[in-house]
Motif scaffolding. Structure first.
Motif, short mmCIF file in Angstrom:
data_model
loop_
_atom_site.label_atom_id
_atom_site.label_comp_id
_atom_site.label_asym_id
_atom_site.label_seq_id
_atom_site.Cartn_x
_atom_site.Cartn_y
_atom_site.Cartn_z
N MET A 1 0.84 -1.18 0.00
CA MET A 1 0.00 0.00 0.00
C MET A 1 0.89 1.24 0.00
SD MET A 1 -3.28 0.78 2.40
CE MET A 1 -4.22 -0.55 1.69
N SER A 2 0.48 2.24 -0.73
CA SER A 2 1.28 3.46 -0.84
C SER A 2 1.10 4.36 0.37
CB SER A 2 0.87 4.23 -2.10
OG SER A 2 -0.45 4.69 -1.98
N LYS A 3 2.08 5.22 0.56
CA LYS A 3 2.07 6.18 1.66
C LYS A 3 2.39 7.55 1.09
CE LYS A 3 5.45 6.95 5.02
NZ LYS A 3 6.30 6.54 6.14
N LYS A 4 1.50 8.51 1.35
CA LYS A 4 1.68 9.87 0.85
C LYS A 4 1.67 10.84 2.03
CE LYS A 4 -0.78 13.41 -1.78
NZ LYS A 4 -2.06 13.75 -2.38
N ILE A 5 2.67 11.72 2.06
CA ILE A 5 2.73 12.74 3.10
C ILE A 5 1.81 13.89 2.69
CG2 ILE A 5 4.21 14.34 4.35
CD1 ILE A 5 4.73 11.28 4.87
N VAL A 6 0.96 14.30 3.61
CA VAL A 6 0.06 15.42 3.36
C VAL A 6 0.55 16.61 4.18
CG1 VAL A 6 -2.31 16.28 3.64
CG2 VAL A 6 -1.90 13.92 2.89
N TYR A 7 0.66 17.76 3.52
CA TYR A 7 1.15 18.96 4.18
C TYR A 7 0.32 20.16 3.75
CZ TYR A 7 4.22 22.71 5.73
OH TYR A 7 4.71 23.83 6.34
N SER A 8 -0.04 20.98 4.72
CA SER A 8 -0.74 22.23 4.44
C SER A 8 0.09 23.40 4.94
CB SER A 8 -2.10 22.25 5.14
OG SER A 8 -2.67 23.55 5.05
N GLU A 9 0.34 24.35 4.07
CA GLU A 9 1.03 25.57 4.48
C GLU A 9 0.15 26.45 5.36
OE1 GLU A 9 2.81 27.63 1.20
OE2 GLU A 9 4.01 25.90 0.62
N LYS A 10 -1.15 26.13 5.42
CA LYS A 10 -2.09 26.92 6.23
C LYS A 10 -2.21 26.38 7.66
CE LYS A 10 -4.81 28.42 2.29
NZ LYS A 10 -6.13 28.45 1.66
N ALA A 11 -1.51 25.30 7.93
CA ALA A 11 -1.46 24.73 9.29
C ALA A 11 -0.02 24.84 9.79
CB ALA A 11 -1.91 23.27 9.26
N VAL A 22 -0.46 11.57 7.16
CA VAL A 22 -0.01 10.56 6.21
C VAL A 22 -1.26 9.90 5.65
CG1 VAL A 22 1.22 8.38 5.90
CG2 VAL A 22 2.14 10.12 7.45
N GLN A 23 -1.31 9.83 4.31
CA GLN A 23 -2.42 9.16 3.65
C GLN A 23 -1.94 7.82 3.14
OE1 GLN A 23 -4.46 11.57 0.81
NE2 GLN A 23 -6.03 10.04 0.42
N SER A 24 -2.71 6.79 3.45
CA SER A 24 -2.42 5.45 2.97
C SER A 24 -3.73 4.91 2.40
CB SER A 24 -1.92 4.57 4.11
OG SER A 24 -1.62 3.28 3.64
N GLY A 25 -3.74 4.71 1.09
CA GLY A 25 -4.98 4.31 0.44
C GLY A 25 -6.03 5.39 0.64
N ASN A 26 -7.19 5.02 1.15
CA ASN A 26 -8.25 6.00 1.35
C ASN A 26 -8.29 6.52 2.79
OD1 ASN A 26 -9.22 3.64 2.54
ND2 ASN A 26 -11.32 3.97 1.86
N GLU A 67 -8.01 16.99 0.60
CA GLU A 67 -9.31 17.01 -0.09
C GLU A 67 -10.37 16.28 0.72
OE1 GLU A 67 -8.49 15.61 -4.06
OE2 GLU A 67 -7.44 17.46 -4.57
N MET A 68 -10.36 16.52 2.02
CA MET A 68 -11.35 15.96 2.94
C MET A 68 -11.87 17.07 3.85
SD MET A 68 -9.83 12.30 4.16
CE MET A 68 -8.85 11.26 3.09
N ASP A 69 -12.84 16.72 4.68
CA ASP A 69 -13.34 17.65 5.69
C ASP A 69 -13.77 16.84 6.91
OD1 ASP A 69 -15.99 16.69 5.21
OD2 ASP A 69 -16.28 18.19 3.65
N CYS A 122 -6.71 12.87 14.58
CA CYS A 122 -7.87 12.20 13.98
C CYS A 122 -7.45 11.27 12.84
CB CYS A 122 -8.90 13.22 13.48
SG CYS A 122 -8.40 14.22 12.07
N ILE A 123 -8.40 10.40 12.50
CA ILE A 123 -8.27 9.52 11.36
C ILE A 123 -9.48 9.78 10.47
CG2 ILE A 123 -8.22 7.12 10.55
CD1 ILE A 123 -7.10 6.40 13.37
N ALA A 124 -9.24 9.96 9.17
CA ALA A 124 -10.33 10.23 8.22
C ALA A 124 -10.27 9.22 7.09
CB ALA A 124 -10.21 11.65 7.67
N VAL A 125 -11.42 8.99 6.48
CA VAL A 125 -11.53 8.05 5.36
C VAL A 125 -12.26 8.72 4.22
CG1 VAL A 125 -12.44 5.82 4.60
CG2 VAL A 125 -11.55 6.08 6.93
N LYS A 126 -11.72 8.58 3.01
CA LYS A 126 -12.33 9.17 1.82
C LYS A 126 -13.26 8.17 1.18
CE LYS A 126 -10.17 12.50 -0.93
NZ LYS A 126 -9.12 12.89 -1.82
#
Length: 126
Positions: A1-11, A22-26, A67-69, A122-126
């Motif tokens: 499974m892939s791992k993507k680092i998520v970063y926001s300059e607004k945080a 970190v996003q892994s799958g959904n 791209e979540m809320d 938190c943990i979120a799911v798309k």
């Protein structure tokens, strides 16, 4: 499974060797956020309600970068320096989850980073 680092300059940038999320799958795993104001890099020194609102704002910016809320959040962990603040934190927290709130635990801890009063992950799911 892939791992993507998520970063926001607004945080706020991480204060140690970890990623904002970190996003892994959904699934998105968001690191604990404290009341750091991104604009100044300083800890918000105010009421527990103001601290909690800043924490939730930081979480929101990271969710947005993925791209979540808050409707995608399935689990939260709240860490409090003083459990007596629980009702006040819960009031602010609840404004972000008006329908179908996520699973959650809230625990009192002896100390938090930068001596803040609240930290939330938190943990979120798309």
């Amino acid at each position: 499974m892939s791992k993507k680092i998520v970063y926001s300059e607004k945080a706020p940038a991480p204060i140690g060797p970890y990623s904002q999320a970190v996003q892994s799958g959904n699934m998105l795993f968001v690191s604990g956020q404290i009341a750091i104001q991104q604009s100044t890099g300083n800890i918000l020194k105010g009421s527990i309600e103001e601290e909690t609102a800043q924490v939730m704002s930081n979480l929101q910016e990271i969710l947005t970068a993925a791209e979540m809320d808050f409707s995608n959040v399935v689990k939260c962990s709240i860490f409090l320096k003083d459990m007596n603040n629980f009702p006040r934190v819960n009031e602010i927290y609840g404004k972000y989850f008006t329908a179908n709130p996520p699973a959650r635990e809230t625990v009192e801890v002896s100390r938090l980073p930068k001596d803040v009063n609240v930290e939330i992950s938190c943990i979120a799911v798309k």
